[in-house]
Every structure is written in structure tokens, then in C-alpha cells.
Design an enzyme around this catalytic site. Sequence first.
Site, PDB file in Angstrom:
ATOM      1  NE  ARG A   1     -91.986  44.893  26.773  1.00 21.29           N
ATOM      2  CZ  ARG A   1     -91.658  44.758  25.730  1.00 21.29           C
ATOM      3  NH1 ARG A   1     -90.224  44.977  25.225  1.00 21.29           N
ATOM      4  NH2 ARG A   1     -92.655  44.241  24.940  1.00 21.29           N
TER       5      ARG A   1
ATOM      6  NE  ARG B   1     -95.012  40.449  21.937  1.00 15.42           N
ATOM      7  CZ  ARG B   1     -95.001  40.828  22.698  1.00 15.42           C
ATOM      8  NH1 ARG B   1     -95.993  40.748  23.870  1.00 15.42           N
ATOM      9  NH2 ARG B   1     -93.648  41.636  23.397  1.00 15.42           N
TER      10      ARG B   1
ATOM     11  NE  ARG C   1     -95.686  46.224  24.682  1.00 11.03           N
ATOM     12  CZ  ARG C   1     -94.559  46.284  23.172  1.00 11.03           C
ATOM     13  NH1 ARG C   1     -93.268  46.793  23.344  1.00 11.03           N
ATOM     14  NH2 ARG C   1     -95.028  44.501  22.805  1.00 11.03           N
TER      15      ARG C   1
ATOM     16  CE  LYS D   1     -86.552  44.747  18.462  1.00  9.72           C
ATOM     17  NZ  LYS D   1     -87.920  43.530  18.861  1.00  9.72           N
TER      18      LYS D   1
ATOM     19  NE  ARG E   1     -92.051  41.490  14.894  1.00  9.72           N
ATOM     20  CZ  ARG E   1     -92.703  42.801  16.163  1.00  9.72           C
ATOM     21  NH1 ARG E   1     -92.043  44.126  15.805  1.00  9.72           N
ATOM     22  NH2 ARG E   1     -92.482  42.666  17.488  1.00  9.72           N
TER      23      ARG E   1
END
Length: 214
Positions: free
Chosen positions: A121, A165, A154, A14, A87
Site C-alpha cells: 500500500r 493489527r 504508512r 473496506k 473494532r
Amino acid sequence: MVDLVFMGIQGSGKGTQAELMQERFELFHINIGDEFRWHIKHSTETGEKVRYFIENGLLVPDEIVFNVIDKKMETCPKGFVLDGFPRNIAQAEYLNKHYPIDLAILFLLSDEKSMERLLARRICTNCHADFNVLFRQPKVEGICDHCGGKLVMRSDDNEEAIAKRIQDFHNQTDQAIEYFRKQGKLRVIDADQKPDVIHREVVRVLNERHISLS
Ligand code: AMP
């Protein structure tokens, strides 16, 4: 002017889609996670308040989130794409009350793909550009294509924090998605496709709804 929300499990792309909307249509991309990371990096009062939550993959308390959103909205020149907010249901209600949107788009991806993509990532420590060792590799390993900065994972992209998450997404964000569905403001796009294909679908969905992008 158009106000959009891009929703999706972590790694659904997104943020990439929001960037494309910013580049092509000059919509203001608001990435709440990046806002928090900026505050942490600059050791602001907000940064100190949110550090613990972010590092442990926990949701930041709503009051802090609303403050950051309000500040950001003050600087928003025209239409926006919100990424990472809302969220949960309280955040969806807050948005509806203060900054009503035209449409929410859900980028649909399985939990397994989400985990796989996040572990792959890599983020530039300098310009925050996003790479992925599975499908968007940098030209030189470990180095950002855009600014030559160092690429790292990260700190919250570890298996435990990602699992947390993903769980939060289903426990809390599913309800926010349902909120927009009930308002007739939700469209769903398959996120397991190439970014340019997804971008075309986004534009098609907006055209179908007669939402002007100029
Ligand atoms: P993200 O970059 O979207 O993965 O967000 C990174 C972290 O920021 C999340 O794991 C949360 O700790 C926090 N965060 C981001 N957006 C929100 C939100 N809307 N509400 C609460 N916490 C958030």
C-alpha cells in the site's frame, strides 16, 4: 437514510468501498483511522494522546475513540458508512446504544492477503489517496494521480505493526462481528475480488434487505 458499518481485516478494501458509497450515494464516510492521523498531523491534544498507539499498531483506548466518534457524528448530515469502528465488543455496544445501524458488512480476506496488500500500500502525503503497487499502481511511480503529491508507505505499514493489527483483529474485532451476526445485522462479502465487483455486491446486499440508498 441508511447507516452502515464496513468491517474487515486491514487491507480488505473496506475504505475503498466506503469511498464508493460516498461518491455514488452521498453517504458520509467516517474513517476513524484517518481522523486520528488528522489529529496527529495537526498536533491536537487528541493527536498527542493517540500517537504512541497508532505508531505501534496498538488499539487506541475506547474513551478517546468514543470522543472522536461523537464529534464526527455531530457533523454527519445524513446516512453514514463507518470504516474502522467498531473494532471490539465495547465499541459495538457503544455504537448500538448511541447510533444504531441498519447493517454491518464484513469484507472477508485471509491474513496472508492482508499482509501482502498492506506491504504494497502507498498513501498520498497530500490528499491521502490510496494506491497499491500490486494492483492499483499510480500512473507515475511514487506520484499521486489526483494531486501530484508524494506517495509513501504508512508508518504503521511495517511487518511487525501489521502482524499486531491482524492479531488484534482476531482477538477483538471477531467478537464485534459476532455481535452483529447475533443481531441478524451481518452480511459477508468475499473481498478477494475487484473493487467494482465488490461494490455491485454491496448494492445487491442492500437491495436484498430492502435498504433504500436514496
Ligand atoms: P486504520 O487506518 O483503520 O488501519 O487505523 C490505524 C490505527 O488507528 C490503528 O492501528 C489503531 O491504532 C487506531 N484505530 C483505528 N480505529 C480504531 C478503533 N476503532 N479503536 C481503537 N483504535 C483504532
